[in-house]
Design a protein around this motif. Structure first.
Motif, PDB file in Angstrom:
ATOM      1  N   ASP A  13       0.851  -1.179   0.000  1.00 33.73           N
ATOM      2  CA  ASP A  13       0.000   0.000   0.000  1.00 33.73           C
ATOM      3  C   ASP A  13       0.893   1.237   0.000  1.00 33.73           C
ATOM      4  O   ASP A  13       1.664   1.446   0.939  1.00 33.73           O
ATOM      5  N   PRO A  14       0.827   2.084  -1.029  1.00 35.88           N
ATOM      6  CA  PRO A  14       1.704   3.257  -1.082  1.00 35.88           C
ATOM      7  C   PRO A  14       1.414   4.285  -0.004  1.00 35.88           C
ATOM      8  O   PRO A  14       2.218   5.178   0.229  1.00 35.88           O
ATOM      9  N   ALA A  15       0.279   4.183   0.672  1.00 34.46           N
ATOM     10  CA  ALA A  15      -0.050   5.125   1.738  1.00 34.46           C
ATOM     11  C   ALA A  15       0.560   4.739   3.079  1.00 34.46           C
ATOM     12  O   ALA A  15       0.824   5.598   3.917  1.00 34.46           O
ATOM     13  N   THR A  16       0.800   3.444   3.279  1.00 41.97           N
ATOM     14  CA  THR A  16       1.238   2.967   4.599  1.00 41.97           C
ATOM     15  C   THR A  16       2.480   2.088   4.562  1.00 41.97           C
ATOM     16  O   THR A  16       3.114   1.876   5.596  1.00 41.97           O
ATOM     17  N   GLY A  17       2.821   1.547   3.393  1.00 44.89           N
ATOM     18  CA  GLY A  17       3.920   0.595   3.294  1.00 44.89           C
ATOM     19  C   GLY A  17       3.514  -0.822   3.633  1.00 44.89           C
ATOM     20  O   GLY A  17       4.325  -1.753   3.567  1.00 44.89           O
ATOM     21  N   LYS A  18       2.255  -1.018   4.000  1.00 45.58           N
ATOM     22  CA  LYS A  18       1.754  -2.339   4.373  1.00 45.58           C
ATOM     23  C   LYS A  18       1.850  -3.304   3.190  1.00 45.58           C
ATOM     24  O   LYS A  18       1.439  -2.990   2.073  1.00 45.58           O
ATOM     25  N   ILE A  19       2.401  -4.488   3.443  1.00 43.70           N
ATOM     26  CA  ILE A  19       2.496  -5.521   2.413  1.00 43.70           C
ATOM     27  C   ILE A  19       1.122  -6.165   2.240  1.00 43.70           C
ATOM     28  O   ILE A  19       0.491  -6.585   3.210  1.00 43.70           O
ATOM     29  N   LEU A  20       0.661  -6.243   0.999  1.00 47.99           N
ATOM     30  CA  LEU A  20      -0.688  -6.718   0.712  1.00 47.99           C
ATOM     31  C   LEU A  20      -0.728  -8.130   0.134  1.00 47.99           C
ATOM     32  O   LEU A  20      -1.654  -8.885   0.421  1.00 47.99           O
ATOM     33  N   GLY A  21       0.257  -8.480  -0.651  1.00 47.50           N
ATOM     34  CA  GLY A  21       0.264  -9.801  -1.267  1.00 47.50           C
ATOM     35  C   GLY A  21       1.577 -10.048  -1.986  1.00 47.50           C
ATOM     36  O   GLY A  21       2.288  -9.101  -2.348  1.00 47.50           O
ATOM     37  N   CYS A  22       1.914 -11.319  -2.187  1.00 48.79           N
ATOM     38  CA  CYS A  22       3.182 -11.710  -2.795  1.00 48.79           C
ATOM     39  C   CYS A  22       2.939 -12.448  -4.100  1.00 48.79           C
ATOM     40  O   CYS A  22       2.130 -13.381  -4.152  1.00 48.79           O
ATOM     41  N   MET A  23       3.648 -12.039  -5.146  1.00 49.46           N
ATOM     42  CA  MET A  23       3.531 -12.687  -6.453  1.00 49.46           C
ATOM     43  C   MET A  23       4.518 -13.846  -6.545  1.00 49.46           C
ATOM     44  O   MET A  23       5.687 -13.712  -6.178  1.00 49.46           O
ATOM     45  N   LEU A  24       4.029 -14.965  -7.060  1.00 50.33           N
ATOM     46  CA  LEU A  24       4.894 -16.126  -7.238  1.00 50.33           C
ATOM     47  C   LEU A  24       5.730 -15.992  -8.506  1.00 50.33           C
ATOM     48  O   LEU A  24       5.363 -15.266  -9.439  1.00 50.33           O
ATOM     49  N   ASP A  25       6.836 -16.709  -8.529  1.00 51.30           N
ATOM     50  CA  ASP A  25       7.741 -16.688  -9.674  1.00 51.30           C
ATOM     51  C   ASP A  25       7.204 -17.588 -10.777  1.00 51.30           C
ATOM     52  O   ASP A  25       7.790 -18.620 -11.105  1.00 51.30           O
ATOM     53  N   GLN A  26       6.053 -17.195 -11.324  1.00 53.03           N
ATOM     54  CA  GLN A  26       5.396 -17.952 -12.397  1.00 53.03           C
ATOM     55  C   GLN A  26       4.856 -16.964 -13.428  1.00 53.03           C
ATOM     56  O   GLN A  26       3.665 -16.657 -13.450  1.00 53.03           O
ATOM     57  N   PRO A  27       5.732 -16.421 -14.288  1.00 56.13           N
ATOM     58  CA  PRO A  27       5.313 -15.351 -15.202  1.00 56.13           C
ATOM     59  C   PRO A  27       4.210 -15.747 -16.171  1.00 56.13           C
ATOM     60  O   PRO A  27       3.414 -14.899 -16.578  1.00 56.13           O
ATOM     61  N   ASP A  28       4.148 -17.022 -16.545  1.00 58.89           N
ATOM     62  CA  ASP A  28       3.126 -17.448 -17.511  1.00 58.89           C
ATOM     63  C   ASP A  28       1.740 -17.531 -16.874  1.00 58.89           C
ATOM     64  O   ASP A  28       0.729 -17.265 -17.524  1.00 58.89           O
ATOM     65  N   THR A  29       1.689 -17.910 -15.609  1.00 57.59           N
ATOM     66  CA  THR A  29       0.419 -18.003 -14.879  1.00 57.59           C
ATOM     67  C   THR A  29       0.586 -17.309 -13.540  1.00 57.59           C
ATOM     68  O   THR A  29       0.830 -17.968 -12.529  1.00 57.59           O
ATOM     69  N   PRO A  30       0.495 -15.968 -13.523  1.00 55.38           N
ATOM     70  CA  PRO A  30       0.765 -15.223 -12.281  1.00 55.38           C
ATOM     71  C   PRO A  30      -0.257 -15.491 -11.193  1.00 55.38           C
ATOM     72  O   PRO A  30      -1.462 -15.364 -11.402  1.00 55.38           O
TER      73      PRO A  30
END
Length: 247
Positions: free
Chosen positions: A115-132
């Motif tokens: 979140d750009p307002a708070t720095g709170k981490i919202l979610g993590c993307m997996l290392d799977q570029p074809d199926t994110p």
């Protein structure tokens, strides 16, 4: 909502001085608060020490630059006890393996949303570029140096990147520099969700409480009691319930 790659390398501008004081080198993560605590500044003219801007003193994260009020916002991390502690932990999130509480491996984290307002981490993307796929923060038990531990088994906690973006689209970030950062960043998104509409649907994945105890198993019907339990546990758990409601 932003990804770290949208900020790394961008110039840091002092509003009062009207000049660039450096570039964004990296982030210092607070794993307990699950947020970005400091933005590390790169300036080749500085001789020693690690200089950084506390995230709460950031005025804006724009398309071109990160803005701060003045150079006084830049501190030496060696002077801040909590900063030294966080630096020693060296939590990067990116590159860590995702392991479930039961010991299943889901993949590796390539990027994360915050979140750009708070720095709170919202979610993590997996290392799977074809199926994110995205792992919502609500499913995380521990952000560790090498491993991110999650509460669910298998691939159950994962949602598509598109679905995650849609679920989080209700967030209306406040000014980054505002002091009102105590509000949970997902709260406005949850407020826009009518959780009562989930009653009668089934869970696409098991739902656990913050202590890791099972609330409802995969395939269970969502009841009014479960909705109320999720609400009582806070915005993150309510959003997790919404994400796990099968269509």
């Amino acid at each position: 909502m932003k990804q770290t790659k949208e900020v790394l390398g961008k110039p840091i501008i002092s509003i009062l001085a009207g000049k660039e004081i450096g570039k964004v080198k990296s982030f210092v993560i607070n794993p307990e608060q699950r947020s970005i605590e400091f933005i590390v500044v790169q300036n080749d003219q500085w001789d020693f020490g690690i200089k950084a801007v506390p995230f709460k003193l950031v005025e804006g994260l724009g398309d071109y630059a990160v803005t701060i009020d003045s150079e006084n916002a830049v501190i030496d991390l060696a002077d801040i006890p909590i900063a030294n502690e966080l630096l020693s932990k060296n939590i990067q999130i990116k590159g860590t393996r995702i392991i479930s509480r039961k010991g299943h491996h889901l993949g590796q984290i390539a990027e994360y949303y915050f979140d750009p307002a708070t720095g709170k981490i919202l979610g993590c993307m997996l290392d799977q570029p074809d199926t994110p796929f995205v792992l919502p923060e609500a499913s995380v038990i521990t952000f560790g140096k090498e491993i991110t531990v999650i509460s669910d088994e298998g691939e159950q906690p994962l949602v598509s990147d598109e679905f995650f973006r849609q679920a989080m689209s209700g967030i209306e970030p406040a000014s980054v520099g505002e002091a009102a950062v105590t509000q949970e960043p997902v709260s406005s998104a949850v407020d826009d969700l009518d959780l009562e509409e989930l009653i009668g649907k089934t869970l696409s994945a098991s739902l656990y409480d913050p202590a890791g105890e099972l609330l409802a198993a995969e395939g269970s019907e969502i009841t009014a009691q479960l909705v109320n339990q999720a609400k009582a546990m806070g915005s993150n758990k309510a959003l997790e319930l919404a994400l796990k409601a099968a269509e």
